[in-house]
Design a protein around this motif. Structure first.
Motif, mmCIF file in Angstrom:
data_model
loop_
_atom_site.group_PDB
_atom_site.id
_atom_site.type_symbol
_atom_site.label_atom_id
_atom_site.label_comp_id
_atom_site.label_asym_id
_atom_site.label_seq_id
_atom_site.Cartn_x
_atom_site.Cartn_y
_atom_site.Cartn_z
ATOM 1 N N GLN A 1 0.836 -1.202 0.000
ATOM 2 C CA GLN A 1 0.000 0.000 0.000
ATOM 3 C C GLN A 1 0.875 1.258 0.000
ATOM 4 O O GLN A 1 0.527 2.262 -0.624
ATOM 5 C CB GLN A 1 -0.921 0.013 1.213
ATOM 6 N N ARG A 2 2.005 1.194 0.681
ATOM 7 C CA ARG A 2 2.920 2.335 0.708
ATOM 8 C C ARG A 2 3.445 2.627 -0.703
ATOM 9 O O ARG A 2 3.507 3.780 -1.128
ATOM 10 C CB ARG A 2 4.066 2.060 1.673
ATOM 11 N N ALA A 3 3.812 1.582 -1.447
ATOM 12 C CA ALA A 3 4.299 1.776 -2.812
ATOM 13 C C ALA A 3 3.204 2.360 -3.702
ATOM 14 O O ALA A 3 3.475 3.234 -4.541
ATOM 15 C CB ALA A 3 4.795 0.447 -3.374
ATOM 16 N N LYS A 4 1.960 1.913 -3.510
ATOM 17 C CA LYS A 4 0.841 2.427 -4.301
ATOM 18 C C LYS A 4 0.618 3.916 -4.008
ATOM 19 O O LYS A 4 0.431 4.722 -4.928
ATOM 20 C CB LYS A 4 -0.415 1.624 -3.982
ATOM 21 N N ILE A 5 0.662 4.287 -2.739
ATOM 22 C CA ILE A 5 0.468 5.690 -2.351
ATOM 23 C C ILE A 5 1.583 6.560 -2.912
ATOM 24 O O ILE A 5 1.347 7.659 -3.423
ATOM 25 C CB ILE A 5 0.377 5.807 -0.816
ATOM 26 N N GLU A 6 2.830 6.083 -2.833
ATOM 27 C CA GLU A 6 3.948 6.859 -3.362
ATOM 28 C C GLU A 6 3.827 7.045 -4.869
ATOM 29 O O GLU A 6 4.135 8.124 -5.394
ATOM 30 C CB GLU A 6 5.273 6.176 -3.010
ATOM 31 N N ALA A 7 3.358 6.012 -5.575
ATOM 32 C CA ALA A 7 3.169 6.132 -7.025
ATOM 33 C C ALA A 7 2.075 7.147 -7.347
ATOM 34 O O ALA A 7 2.218 7.950 -8.284
ATOM 35 C CB ALA A 7 2.825 4.768 -7.621
ATOM 36 N N GLU A 8 0.996 7.132 -6.594
ATOM 37 C CA GLU A 8 -0.083 8.104 -6.807
ATOM 38 C C GLU A 8 0.401 9.522 -6.541
ATOM 39 O O GLU A 8 0.061 10.458 -7.281
ATOM 40 C CB GLU A 8 -1.274 7.774 -5.914
ATOM 41 N N LEU A 9 1.190 9.705 -5.494
ATOM 42 C CA LEU A 9 1.711 11.042 -5.189
ATOM 43 C C LEU A 9 2.680 11.518 -6.268
ATOM 44 O O LEU A 9 2.665 12.702 -6.648
ATOM 45 C CB LEU A 9 2.400 11.038 -3.823
ATOM 46 N N ALA A 10 3.505 10.625 -6.770
ATOM 47 C CA ALA A 10 4.435 10.994 -7.844
ATOM 48 C C ALA A 10 3.665 11.384 -9.103
ATOM 49 O O ALA A 10 4.024 12.354 -9.799
ATOM 50 C CB ALA A 10 5.395 9.851 -8.126
ATOM 51 N N ALA A 11 2.597 10.648 -9.424
ATOM 52 C CA ALA A 11 1.787 10.978 -10.599
ATOM 53 C C ALA A 11 1.105 12.330 -10.424
ATOM 54 O O ALA A 11 1.055 13.136 -11.361
ATOM 55 C CB ALA A 11 0.752 9.882 -10.844
ATOM 56 N N ALA A 12 0.601 12.607 -9.236
ATOM 57 C CA ALA A 12 -0.040 13.903 -8.977
ATOM 58 C C ALA A 12 0.978 15.034 -9.085
ATOM 59 O O ALA A 12 0.686 16.095 -9.638
ATOM 60 C CB ALA A 12 -0.686 13.892 -7.597
ATOM 61 N N ARG A 13 2.196 14.798 -8.604
ATOM 62 C CA ARG A 13 3.247 15.816 -8.699
ATOM 63 C C ARG A 13 3.581 16.094 -10.160
ATOM 64 O O ARG A 13 3.746 17.248 -10.564
ATOM 65 C CB ARG A 13 4.486 15.343 -7.938
ATOM 66 N N ASP A 14 3.670 15.036 -10.969
ATOM 67 C CA ASP A 14 3.972 15.219 -12.391
ATOM 68 C C ASP A 14 2.855 15.968 -13.112
ATOM 69 O O ASP A 14 3.116 16.835 -13.948
ATOM 70 C CB ASP A 14 4.219 13.865 -13.057
ATOM 71 N N ARG A 15 1.599 15.654 -12.780
ATOM 72 C CA ARG A 15 0.468 16.370 -13.393
ATOM 73 C C ARG A 15 0.493 17.846 -13.027
ATOM 74 O O ARG A 15 0.241 18.710 -13.870
ATOM 75 C CB ARG A 15 -0.868 15.749 -12.949
ATOM 76 N N GLN A 16 0.815 18.161 -11.793
ATOM 77 C CA GLN A 16 0.875 19.562 -11.353
ATOM 78 C C GLN A 16 2.022 20.285 -12.051
ATOM 79 O O GLN A 16 1.913 21.473 -12.397
ATOM 80 C CB GLN A 16 1.004 19.662 -9.849
ATOM 81 N N ALA A 17 3.149 19.610 -12.235
ATOM 82 C CA ALA A 17 4.281 20.244 -12.916
ATOM 83 C C ALA A 17 3.926 20.569 -14.363
ATOM 84 O O ALA A 17 4.263 21.644 -14.872
ATOM 85 C CB ALA A 17 5.502 19.321 -12.855
ATOM 86 N N VAL A 18 3.214 19.655 -15.049
ATOM 87 C CA VAL A 18 2.794 19.898 -16.420
ATOM 88 C C VAL A 18 1.782 21.040 -16.471
ATOM 89 O O VAL A 18 1.847 21.924 -17.327
ATOM 90 C CB VAL A 18 2.213 18.607 -17.045
ATOM 91 N N ALA A 19 0.835 21.064 -15.523
ATOM 92 C CA ALA A 19 -0.180 22.133 -15.494
ATOM 93 C C ALA A 19 0.469 23.481 -15.205
ATOM 94 O O ALA A 19 0.076 24.495 -15.782
ATOM 95 C CB ALA A 19 -1.232 21.804 -14.444
ATOM 96 N N ALA A 20 1.473 23.502 -14.344
ATOM 97 C CA ALA A 20 2.156 24.778 -14.047
ATOM 98 C C ALA A 20 2.953 25.250 -15.245
ATOM 99 O O ALA A 20 3.027 26.456 -15.520
ATOM 100 C CB ALA A 20 3.064 24.591 -12.832
ATOM 101 N N LYS A 21 3.544 24.314 -15.984
ATOM 102 C CA LYS A 21 4.306 24.693 -17.179
ATOM 103 C C LYS A 21 3.379 25.221 -18.251
ATOM 104 O O LYS A 21 3.715 26.181 -18.970
ATOM 105 C CB LYS A 21 5.076 23.480 -17.702
ATOM 106 N N ASP A 22 2.192 24.617 -18.417
ATOM 107 C CA ASP A 22 1.227 25.083 -19.412
ATOM 108 C C ASP A 22 0.634 26.430 -19.037
ATOM 109 O O ASP A 22 0.259 27.212 -19.920
ATOM 110 C CB ASP A 22 0.105 24.054 -19.571
#
Length: 91
Positions: A68-89
């Motif tokens: 479950q810890r690995a799943k949560i970390e993957a979800e947080l990393a994906a959310a961070r990447d989405r925010q970085a793309v949205a901030a760049k756009d």
């Protein structure tokens, strides 16, 4: 006339010294003297709350299982990447 001018100069200085003496005299009073005679003493038995410095005992098992810890970390990393793309756009 000279004495009146001297009095007018010395009166504010004397008043300021008197006020300072009262202020410093108030600071020298003891706190124990200020407590009322009928004040209740602190209870001797411990309260139901833990003291701040007491920590709960260590747990033998992990709070979050590793899968479950690995799943949560993957979800947080994906959310961070989405925010970085949205901030760049947005720029």
């Amino acid at each position: 006339m000279l004495a009146l001018r001297d009095l007018q100069r010395k009166l504010p200085i004397g008043g300021a010294l008197l006020l300072m003496a009262f202020a410093l005299g108030g600071c020298s009073s003891q706190l124990a003297d200020m407590t009322p005679a009928d004040a209740q003493a602190h209870p001797r038995e411990p309260s139901s709350y833990l003291p701040v410095h007491d920590l709960p005992p260590d747990r033998d098992q992990a709070v979050i299982p590793p899968d479950q810890r690995a799943k949560i970390e993957a979800e947080l990393a994906a959310a961070r990447d989405r925010q970085a793309v949205a901030a760049k756009d947005a720029k």
